[in-house]
Write a protein that holds these residues in place. Structure first.
Motif, mmCIF file in Angstrom:
data_model
loop_
_atom_site.group_PDB
_atom_site.id
_atom_site.type_symbol
_atom_site.label_atom_id
_atom_site.label_comp_id
_atom_site.label_asym_id
_atom_site.label_seq_id
_atom_site.Cartn_x
_atom_site.Cartn_y
_atom_site.Cartn_z
ATOM 1 N N LYS A 1 -7.005 -3.527 -7.970
ATOM 2 C CA LYS A 1 -7.612 -4.684 -7.312
ATOM 3 C C LYS A 1 -7.189 -5.988 -7.975
ATOM 4 C CE LYS A 1 -11.903 -3.800 -9.896
ATOM 5 N NZ LYS A 1 -13.316 -3.357 -9.758
ATOM 6 N N HIS B 1 -11.037 0.419 -7.844
ATOM 7 C CA HIS B 1 -12.263 0.152 -7.089
ATOM 8 C C HIS B 1 -13.113 1.408 -6.993
ATOM 9 C CE1 HIS B 1 -14.804 -1.862 -4.093
ATOM 10 N NE2 HIS B 1 -14.820 -0.717 -3.439
ATOM 11 N N ASP C 1 -6.332 0.239 -4.113
ATOM 12 C CA ASP C 1 -7.052 -0.256 -5.287
ATOM 13 C C ASP C 1 -7.792 0.905 -5.947
ATOM 14 O OD1 ASP C 1 -6.170 -2.788 -4.635
ATOM 15 O OD2 ASP C 1 -8.027 -3.345 -3.589
ATOM 16 N N HIS D 1 -9.596 -1.175 1.076
ATOM 17 C CA HIS D 1 -9.173 -1.146 -0.323
ATOM 18 C C HIS D 1 -7.823 -0.442 -0.503
ATOM 19 C CE1 HIS D 1 -13.048 -2.769 -1.493
ATOM 20 N NE2 HIS D 1 -13.594 -1.902 -0.672
#
Length: 397
Positions: free
Chosen positions: A235, A87, A84, A187
């Motif tokens: 994300k 993020h 992600d 993540h």
């Protein structure tokens, strides 16, 4: 190795392979792209690698989906398929470390666990790179220590660390136990995993194990292909944050299944040597991430203007009626994206072949067997069990 063997051989083999591909039965619903990418990547290889990979092409295609099948059973597997990036900020993500130990240290915490049950948490504050000095902070105060010593605590990718090693790094522990808290990996770790997997495949070539080469080559193809999908880098991976739930499978599965055999150009050229794997893999995920906004915005605009009753249709798949984007609606989205899916599909094929080739070169270009009883036996190995839905695992297919 002559230049002609690098260029002419793969192109001829690719033409032969594509002719054979046209008469292959359609693969099962859901894993079309990964299987096709591994299959076609075989024909980008030089003639020295071709007999071994061509003899095991069915294995390489079938087991391209193994990493997806074990996402629900193997701890730590799910995060290997994505990262992600948004993020951690915005392009070009200059603060995001490109090496995994640095990334874990950057957002991780060292937990000094007290007998009373309280915890003192040390976290990354500031890195003075010129002096290799790291400032660590708790809620109460800050210390400095050599960054190389602190980085070593995060190197093996686990959350387990000995108290002695933390003391040796310079942290003034007062509790009787210590642990690492990895706040980065949840993540996604896709580009870091690709670099590590690249080394593993290279070592398999060095070791000369046909079984191991085939297993790792098939699975490496999966992760490389994942890196080419824009929605594996955000994300908002399934449009769930923008009211576009289901867009992931629409882009990654539905469009290739409809148009790959009819419209896509598979002449991607021969595999090329990768000099810097870290730069190569980060380049792939960055290119993918630059396309995220286009993926989301084109679908949103099309949905708002296309007749609502012509967007979703029912088709029979594996004996069941399945609700899926209509063919003409899918074609309209593919046109709106100006061939993006085909471009990433082609890039995946070339990248997978280039990775296999580069690992072989880095291993010293060892001789590879042709058809042997051992490799034939591997190609008959059963597939892993189908995944079981689990709400705790990030799912988007």
């Amino acid at each position: 190795m002559t230049r002609s063997s690098q260029l002419i051989g793969p192109l001829l083999a690719l033409f032969i392979g594509l002719t054979a591909t046209a008469v292959l039965p359609p693969p099962p619903w859901g894993f079309f792209g990964h299987r096709r990418i591994n299959h076609l990547a075989t024909f980008t290889l030089p003639v020295e690698m071709m007999p071994f990979f061509r003899a095991n092409i069915d294995y390489l295609a079938e087991h391209a989906v193994d990493p997806d099948k074990r996402r629900y059973a193997a701890p730590g597997e799910a995060v290997r398929h994505y990262i992600d990036l948004d993020h951690w900020g915005t392009l070009p993500f200059s603060e995001l470390p490109r090496y995994y130990p640095d990334a874990r240290a950057w957002r991780g915490r060292v937990l000094d666990l007290q007998p009373s049950g309280d915890t003192v948490a040390w976290r990354f504050d500031t890195l003075l790179r010129n002096d290799d000095i790291l400032l660590l902070r708790t809620a109460d105060h800050t210390i400095d220590l050599p960054y190389s010593d602190y980085r070593r605590l995060w190197y093996d990718g686990t959350d387990t660390v000995s108290r002695d090693s933390v003391l040796a790094a310079g942290l003034p522990l007062t509790g009787d136990r210590v642990a690492l808290e990895d706040n980065f990996s949840p993540h996604g770790i896709l580009p870091y995993h690709l670099v590590a997997f690249h080394r593993r495949l290279t070592q398999a070539f060095v070791d000369g194990s046909p079984d191991r080469i085939l297993q790792l080559a098939a699975e490496m193809g999966h992760y490389v292909a994942d890196a080419h999908v824009p929605l594996h880098t955000t994300k908002n991976y399934n449009g769930q944050l923008t009211g576009q739930t289901g867009i992931h499978a629409f882009w990654e599965s539905r469009l290739p299944e409809l148009f790959a055999d009819v419209d896509y150009d598979y002449f991607v050229g021969p595999a090329e040597y990768i000099r810097d794997p870290t730069t190569f893999y980060w380049g792939i995920v960055m290119d993918s991430h630059r396309l995220v906004d286009s993926v989301l915005q084109t679908e949103r605009r099309l949905r708002a203007t296309y007749p609502a009753d012509q967007q979703m249709c029912y088709e029979e798949r594996l004996g069941q009626m399945t609700r899926t984007p209509c063919t003409e609606y899918a074609r309209a989205w593919s046109t709106a994206m100006n061939g993006m899916v085909e471009e990433r599909f082609r890039a995946s094929i070339h990248a997978v072949g280039s990775v296999w080739y580069s690992c072989w070169v880095d291993a010293g270009q060892p001789h590879l067997p042709g058809v042997t009883s051992r490799t034939a036996e591997v190609s008959q190995a059963p597939a892993l069990a189908a995944p079981v839905p689990d709400s705790t695992i990030r799912a988007h297919e």
